[in-house]
Design an enzyme around this catalytic site. Structure first.
Site, mmCIF file in Angstrom:
data_model
loop_
_atom_site.group_PDB
_atom_site.id
_atom_site.type_symbol
_atom_site.label_atom_id
_atom_site.label_comp_id
_atom_site.label_asym_id
_atom_site.label_seq_id
_atom_site.Cartn_x
_atom_site.Cartn_y
_atom_site.Cartn_z
ATOM 1 N N GLU A 64 1.371 114.562 -4.116
ATOM 2 C CA GLU A 64 2.049 115.820 -4.416
ATOM 3 C C GLU A 64 1.135 117.025 -4.287
ATOM 4 O O GLU A 64 1.534 118.077 -3.780
ATOM 5 C CB GLU A 64 2.670 115.789 -5.826
ATOM 6 C CG GLU A 64 3.854 114.832 -5.954
ATOM 7 C CD GLU A 64 3.458 113.376 -6.137
ATOM 8 O OE1 GLU A 64 2.257 113.092 -6.347
ATOM 9 O OE2 GLU A 64 4.351 112.508 -6.072
ATOM 10 N N HIS A 133 10.398 110.871 -16.050
ATOM 11 C CA HIS A 133 11.289 111.163 -14.914
ATOM 12 C C HIS A 133 12.497 111.993 -15.349
ATOM 13 O O HIS A 133 13.519 111.981 -14.662
ATOM 14 C CB HIS A 133 11.824 109.867 -14.301
ATOM 15 C CG HIS A 133 10.842 109.080 -13.499
ATOM 16 N ND1 HIS A 133 9.819 108.383 -14.056
ATOM 17 C CD2 HIS A 133 10.737 108.880 -12.163
ATOM 18 C CE1 HIS A 133 9.125 107.770 -13.094
ATOM 19 N NE2 HIS A 133 9.664 108.060 -11.942
HETATM 20 C C1 LIG Z 1 3.375 110.919 -9.027
HETATM 21 C C2 LIG Z 1 4.569 110.193 -8.560
HETATM 22 N N1 LIG Z 1 5.067 110.461 -7.343
HETATM 23 C C3 LIG Z 1 6.173 109.812 -6.905
HETATM 24 C C4 LIG Z 1 6.790 108.887 -7.690
HETATM 25 C C5 LIG Z 1 8.063 108.192 -7.238
HETATM 26 N N2 LIG Z 1 7.766 106.825 -6.894
HETATM 27 C C6 LIG Z 1 7.844 105.846 -7.813
HETATM 28 S S1 LIG Z 1 7.279 104.403 -7.240
HETATM 29 C C7 LIG Z 1 6.962 105.049 -5.727
HETATM 30 C C8 LIG Z 1 6.380 104.182 -4.670
HETATM 31 C C9 LIG Z 1 5.091 103.626 -5.120
HETATM 32 O O1 LIG Z 1 4.533 102.867 -4.114
HETATM 33 P P1 LIG Z 1 3.337 101.886 -4.418
HETATM 34 O O2 LIG Z 1 2.262 102.590 -5.143
HETATM 35 O O3 LIG Z 1 2.982 101.257 -3.126
HETATM 36 O O4 LIG Z 1 3.952 100.824 -5.415
HETATM 37 P P2 LIG Z 1 5.174 99.818 -5.147
HETATM 38 O O5 LIG Z 1 6.418 100.552 -5.518
HETATM 39 O O6 LIG Z 1 5.153 99.435 -3.718
HETATM 40 O O7 LIG Z 1 4.922 98.683 -6.062
HETATM 41 C C10 LIG Z 1 7.290 106.389 -5.686
HETATM 42 C C11 LIG Z 1 7.166 107.269 -4.513
HETATM 43 C C12 LIG Z 1 6.242 108.650 -8.968
HETATM 44 N N3 LIG Z 1 6.814 107.794 -9.825
HETATM 45 N N4 LIG Z 1 5.125 109.299 -9.369
#
Ligand SMILES: Cc1ncc(C[n+]2csc(CCOP(=O)(O)OP(=O)(O)O)c2C)c(N)n1
Ligand SMILES: [Mg+2]
Lengths: 331, 324
Positions: A64, A133
């Site tokens: 972000e 959230h």
């Molecule tokens: C700071 C932040 N940005 C965006 C999100 C929204 N979000 C939640 S999980 C996710 C994907 C995370 O990917 P990864 O770290 O690879 O974990 P995975 O879901 O694959 O286990 C996103 C974009 C969030 N929760 N926090």
């Protein structure tokens, strides 16, 4: 069906505004997480990726601070970026670029540069997504000179205010309530602008002024219907933009009704409606009050997960009705 | 704290843990589909070997930090299935009394310092917990779980660097399931493996098959020994895959059905069952017994959680600040 009667959803209205802005101006582009083929976490960007391609609808890593900073830089260098932050809670990751950079650059540089960018983000509770959230942080942004802050409450405003925000030469934070995305209303097809800084009078009544923001506008209107059945004639005013704030219509309405209820989802302590209360108290409208100013806000707690806790944490329609009736009784 | 293939009891434990994670999440998926569960959920079905192998290499008093996709971490560290289920079902007896839900379960008694709704939010926290253990002369280690997407947050860079320069007792564990929501690692980073980034911080980086519980254990055992002896962190990358969508609203438009079924063919649990049988550690009947026990345990957890009282809104205002 005439143009005026066309109804689309709030999410579609946002998408239509972005599409029209991108068609009209090559400088406009979008960046954010999962806005490409996924279509956005709340489905807002939808088919924009297919229509405008990956250069102008840029999917980003989960970064972000980097995204917002890239928008600040692109805006300084002549572009008109629209950033989507997936949940407004994650603006926290980007606060340096929003607060220390975007908000201050024009002023600090003595007017030598502009940061014409838009940051859109969904805010609010009601989806069971819990404390990280579901926040309503609008007062934070409104407290920072240099930022404009918009909270559209209807599909029409979601489009008109966003187009005005894209035109604006300043950084504009547009906070879209996630419960509103699927609500629909009449929205003109043409690329119309709703000027920033014009309070909307959603309903006019003689007995009580309710000022509400975001999702609380529709709840206030619903409460007004119930109050009308109890013989209480209610005005509902929606500031639409917290900065710039168009206070005059609010002061005028309060002077007329003599009673005011301020409703927001965010916690009450040091909230945006505290500012409205102060403005009323500083104005001659104070002398017209028949009862003390009353605020109805979210509890001063993080938003909980369990549905029954979550709904208890923020004002619901019956709470607004009750607060309105109490105000009438007190006067 | 033993290799999952070292003896029948440990093999059985590793297998039971993986099945508990799988069955717990299948139950959650089902409750959700039937409208009996609220909010959103991130399932780790297909990734069970990673938390299981990691936690087998930890002592009971070691700590973990977890993520939004954290049910597996929680269970592998020893959480109570009934209290987890009760939390997800918005009950007063849940781990967070219904305040946190799936994304915020912590179980301090078993060393789980908490799941996190913020991508990369746990990485600095794990680093700080490791600092506390160091300052207090404790020889505990922190296992810090995060996803491939988290690596692109500033928090990762800042925290991992602190861990490295202070040689803290922490192991940074990236569960690389190829996607951060819809964005693939091919697009989100310009190197092939997350572990390559370790070089920039001056720590070892190790990539393992995250669907092989034994391989995860072995890499983790080395990393834990290093952390505990004061040599500092390791960046461990467990390559895995989530079978389900990112969350309940995912239409899977960014990946192919073939890719999903290819990874389903690399089921970490089935692979481990085959290995323990081949190694002569467990018989097919032992495996059937483990599966059956887990099913019974899950049924009991759902039943008990369902009959617990709903989370109570009456003292919400008293829940914000800790009392002095
Ligand atoms: C700071 C932040 N940005 C965006 C999100 C929204 N979000 C939640 S999980 C996710 C994907 C995370 O990917 P990864 O770290 O690879 O974990 P995975 O879901 O694959 O286990 C996103 C974009 C969030 N929760 N926090
Ligand atoms: Mg991932």
């Amino acid at each position: 069906m005439s143009d005026q009667d066309r109804e689309i959803s709030y999410a579609e209205a946002v998408r239509e505004a972005i599409g029209q802005a991108m068609e009209a101006d090559d400088r406009v582009f979008m960046l954010g997480e999962d806005i490409g083929v996924y279509g956005g976490a709340f489905g807002v960007s939808g088919d924009l990726f297919e229509r405008f391609g990956p250069e102008r609808v840029r999917d980003t890593p989960i970064s972000e601070l980097g995204i917002v900073g890239a928008a600040v830089g692109a805006a300084l260098a002549g572009m008109r970026p629209i950033v989507e932050i997936q949940f407004s809670d994650f603006t926290n990751q980007a606060m340096d670029q929003i607060v220390n950079q975007a908000a201050k650059i024009h002023f600090m540089l003595g007017g030598a540069a502009e940061v014409p960018m838009v940051l859109r983000a969904p805010l609010g509770s009601g989806t069971g997504a819990a404390a990280q959230h579901s926040q309503s942080l609008e007062a934070w942004f409104a407290h920072v000179p240099g930022l404009k802050v918009v909270m559209p409450a209807t599909a029409e405003d979601a489009k008109g205010l966003l187009l005005a925000a894209i035109d604006d030469p300043n950084p504009v934070i547009v906070l879209e309530h996630k419960l509103l995305y699927r609500t629909s209303g009449p929205v003109p097809e043409e690329a119309f602008r709703t000027p920033l800084g014009q309070t909307a009078v959603r309903r006019e009544g003689a007995d009580l002024t309710i000022v509400a923001t975001g999702v609380m506008v529709s709840r206030a209107l619903e409460a007004a219907e119930t109050l009308a059945r109890d013989g209480v004639d209610v005005s509902v005013l929606d500031p639409r933009t917290l900065t710039p704030l168009d206070i005059e219509p609010i002061l005028a309405d309060v002077s007329r009704t003599g009673r005011v209820l301020l409703v927001q989802e965010a916690p009450g302590h040091v909230g945006f409606t505290s500012e409205i209360a102060a403005r009323i108290a500083e104005s001659p409208a104070l002398y017209r009050l028949l009862a003390p100013i009353r605020r109805l806000s979210g509890l001063d707690i993080p938003i909980p997960y369990a549905p029954q806790l979550e709904s208890a944490a923020v004002p619901q329609v019956p709470d607004i009705v009750e607060a309105g009736l109490t105000l009438i009784k007190e006067s | 704290m033993a290799h999952p293939l070292s003896d029948p009891a440990t093999a059985r434990q590793a297998l039971a843990t993986m099945w508990e994670i799988r069955r717990f999440e299948e139950a959650v998926d089902d409750l959700f589909a039937r409208g009996l569960m609220h909010g959103t959920m991130h399932l780790s079905i297909g990734q069970e070997a990673s938390p299981t192998g990691v936690c087998l290499a930890l002592r009971d008093d070691d700590a973990i930090t977890s993520t939004h996709r954290g049910h597996g971490h929680c269970i592998a560290k020893g959480a109570d299935l009934t209290r987890m289920m009760a939390e997800l079902l918005a009950k007063e007896t849940g781990y967070c009394r219904g305040r946190g839900g799936s994304m915020h379960i912590a179980d301090v008694d078993t060393g789980n310092l908490g799941a996190n709704g913020i991508v990369a939010g746990g990485i600095p926290i794990a680093t700080g917990a490791a600092l506390a253990y160091r300052l207090r002369g404790d020889d505990k280690v922190v296992a810090c779980f995060f996803g491939d997407g988290a690596v692109n947050e500033g928090a990762f860079h800042e925290a991992v660097n602190l861990g490295a320069i202070w040689k803290l007792p922490v192991v940074y564990i990236c569960e690389n399931n190829k996607y951060g929501m819809s964005f693939s690692t091919e697009k989100s980073m310009a190197v092939e493996n997350v572990a390559e980034k370790a070089a920039g911080y001056g720590m070892p980086g190790v990539t393992v098959d995250g669907n092989d519980v034994a391989a995860v254990y072995e890499a983790m055992e080395t990393a834990v020994a290093r952390a505990r002896s004061g040599e500092g962190p390791t960046l461990l990358e467990n390559v895995t895959y989530r079978w389900k969508g990112h969350s309940k609203s995912d239409k899977n438009l960014y990946r192919t059905r073939d890719e999903i079924s290819e990874w389903q063919g690399r089921d970490p649990i089935v692979a481990f069952e085959t290995r323990v049988v081949e190694a002569g550690l467990l018989g097919r009947d032992d495996i059937a017994a483990v599966r059956d026990e887990v099913v019974q345990k899950l049924r009991a957890a759902v039943r008990e959680a369902n009959s617990a009282p709903d989370a109570d809104p009456s003292d919400l205002l008293d829940s914000v600040y800790a009392s002095a």
